[in-house]
Structure formats: C-alpha cells, structure tokens
Design a protein around this motif. Structure first.
Motif, short mmCIF file in Angstrom:
data_model
loop_
_atom_site.label_atom_id
_atom_site.label_comp_id
_atom_site.label_asym_id
_atom_site.label_seq_id
_atom_site.Cartn_x
_atom_site.Cartn_y
_atom_site.Cartn_z
N ILE A 184 0.75 -1.35 -0.06
CA ILE A 184 -0.19 0.04 -0.04
C ILE A 184 0.93 1.10 -0.01
O ILE A 184 1.63 1.52 0.83
N LEU A 227 -6.67 -3.22 3.93
CA LEU A 227 -5.34 -2.63 4.37
C LEU A 227 -4.38 -3.42 5.30
O LEU A 227 -3.09 -3.06 5.02
N PRO A 231 -4.88 -5.81 -0.50
CA PRO A 231 -5.08 -4.47 -1.10
C PRO A 231 -6.21 -4.42 -2.32
O PRO A 231 -6.57 -3.31 -2.64
N LEU A 234 -9.21 -2.52 -1.89
CA LEU A 234 -9.08 -1.35 -1.24
C LEU A 234 -10.26 -0.21 -1.91
O LEU A 234 -10.97 0.61 -1.08
N SER A 282 -2.24 0.45 -4.70
CA SER A 282 -1.99 -0.95 -4.58
C SER A 282 -0.68 -1.18 -5.19
O SER A 282 -0.80 -1.85 -6.48
#
Length: 325
Positions: A184, A227, A231, A234, A282
């Motif tokens: 991330i 998180l 990812p 997200l 990501s």
C-alpha cells in the motif's frame, strides 16, 4: 474543541530540570479513510519536528519554520508550547522557561493531522522533560493527547505508527495498532485552500438512515481486510456512507476529484475532514498511475492550486530523541 490551559505554576511545584535538550518527530496522519469515521487513522511519511531546550529563565521563546512560519505565534501561546506547559503542570511540576524550535512540514488545515501532530509533540516533549517517576505510560499518553485533540483517530497513529483503530469507553480513549500491507502506497493531492475540522463536522446530520449505517459497517470491516491483508479490496473497502457526501459542498473540487478517481478505479477518499484527497494505491504501478492521473487532471504542480505527494506508510510513529549538552 477548546482546551483550557493553566496559566500559573503552583508556588510549591518543583521545576523541571534546566539544561535538558530533546527533539520530537511526529508523522502526519490520514483519518477516516472512507468508512472508518472517527475510528481509523493511518500514519504517513510526512513529519513535523520540534526541539526543546529548558533554560534557567522563566520565558518561553518559539521559532517556527516551514508551514505557518509567518502566522503562528512565537511565544508561550503557541500550541506546542502551551501543550508542553500543560503536560508538565498536570504532573504537578512547574515548566519554567524553554526554547522551542518547530520545523513544520505537515500542511495546516488540510486534513493531514497537523493539530494532532502539534499536540502529540507537546505531550511527548513535556512528558520527557519530567522526572522518570512522573511520566505517563503509553496508555496515559494516548488518553492525554486524545483528550486535548477531542478524539483519538489522528493522535493514535501519530503516536504508534501504521494503522490505528481507536475508540472511547467510559471516558477513556483506547487504540490498537495494526500493520499495513507492504504494497500500500498513499498518494495525496493537497489543495491550496484550507478547511477547518469544525466547519466540516458542522455539515454532518444528527442521524443517518439505518441502511447507510449498515452499509458503512460492512465497508469498514472490508477496509480492515484490504489494508492489512488484501489490497485488491481497497476500492470497495473505502466506500463511505456516513460523512463524505454531507461534507462535499464545503470542498467541491475535492469531491469532484474523488469521484473521478474512483470512476477510474482508484481507492480515493477525503483525508480526515479534508480537503486533501488521499489515494490508497496497491503497488508501485498503481501509484504511478494515480500520480499520472492527478497530474493530467490537475494540470501539474505548476498550477499552484494542488500539490501531489507520493508518501509511504510510517510504521514507527512519534519518536523522542534526547541530546547531550
């Protein structure tokens, strides 16, 4: 929230030792992250640093560089200075005089935790100046910072780093830290305009529909999975139903930018109360794509209206360094 600070030392109070010299470095933070309203916060690699030197005098001198250099006070009314004094007095000691140097990098009034950084800096500095027997432990530091800030969602990740899940129970602020998936990469679009947290909070309704609350709970749970472990979730995990839509009129350019980013497939949210836009990318390829999208959409940094910052996740939190004199 206004915080009342004491303005006179108790005559019998012991004074903290003169000749102490320390620095505190505190990361910026991005709270809410979409559906994690008033509960989730992420520490990012943008730092404010303060240095404190205690003196034999009773005066307080402050020097500010960077953000707020021309407008922030340079005496004992400065927020970091006041917080240092308040922390020391709360332990039953007199603050005495000190010199404070503030190197500000975190933008003010943009939703990146600048006030939380100042409060954390002041509490940690004041705590470190006290005798060891009078110092707060980690739980006490979290509660003290949260009480001054009014909520823990920014101060918790600023203190501990990474991702913080925070709550209040019976008047006590608590938080747990979670590691963030290494792929991330936060990318922030910071506008030139400010927005106060109080103004943004004033737009929120007293009640929301049950369906929105239920949907938001599901997204917040999904966001934790995204998180910390996956990812790829997200974009879905950052969908909010509680606050961003209500706040949009106060930051129309940010709201429009978020809508366009999300349509293009990016996990974009309002950072804190705004108006900064935060993209949680990501991997480097998606972070590159987000930067390119923002540059094309905003006309590049030369426009002067936005700054695009590629950041990292801070995993260490605030740090105190003692200097030998």
């Amino acid at each position: 929230m206004q915080v009342e600070f004491q303005h006179a030392d108790t005559p019998s109070a012991s004074r903290v030792a003169a000749g102490q010299d320390l620095s505190v470095r505190v990361p910026a933070t991005s709270a809410n992250l979409g559906p994690g309203f008033d509960s989730l916060g992420l520490a990012v690699t943008l730092y404010d640093t303060v240095r404190v030197r205690t003196t034999d005098s009773d005066g307080i001198r402050v020097r500010v560089s960077g953000e707020g250099e021309a407008v922030l006070p340079t005496d004992g009314t400065h927020l970091v200075a006041r917080t240092i004094v308040d922390t020391i007095r709360s332990a039953g000691y007199a603050a005495g005089g000190f010199e404070l140097e503030c190197e500000n990098v975190i933008p003010h009034g943009r939703g990146l935790g600048s006030s939380a950084s100042a409060i954390v800096s002041g509490v940690l500095a004041g705590n470190a100046l006290l005798p060891a027997s009078a110092r707060l432990d980690a739980a006490g530091l979290l509660h003290a910072c949260s009480a001054l800030e009014g909520h823990p969602d920014n101060v918790a990740p600023a203190l501990a780093g990474a991702l913080a899940v925070s709550w209040e129970e019976d008047g006590v602020f608590r938080s747990v830290r979670a590691d963030v998936h290494p792929d991330i990469i936060p990318v922030a679009a910071v506008p030139a305009t400010e927005l106060s947290t109080e103004s943004a909070r004033g737009l929120l309704p007293a009640m929301v529909p049950h369906r929105d609350a239920a949907a938001n709970s599901g997204r917040a749970a999904l966001l934790m999975q995204a998180l910390t472990a996956d990812p790829s979730l997200l974009r879905e995990g950052t969908e909010d139903f509680l606050h961003q839509g209500y706040r949009a009129p106060a930051m129309a350019p940010s709201a429009e930018l978020i809508a366009s980013l999300r349509t293009a497939g990016f996990a974009a949210v309002v950072s804190g109360a705004g108006p900064t836009v935060m993209v949680l990318a990501s991997g480097t390829e998606q972070a590159d794509a987000a930067e390119a999208f923002l540059a094309a959409r905003l006309g590049g940094e030369s426009s002067g209206n936005w700054r695009v910052l590629r950041l990292g996740v801070d995993r260490d939190g605030a740090r105190v360094v003692l200097h030998q004199r």
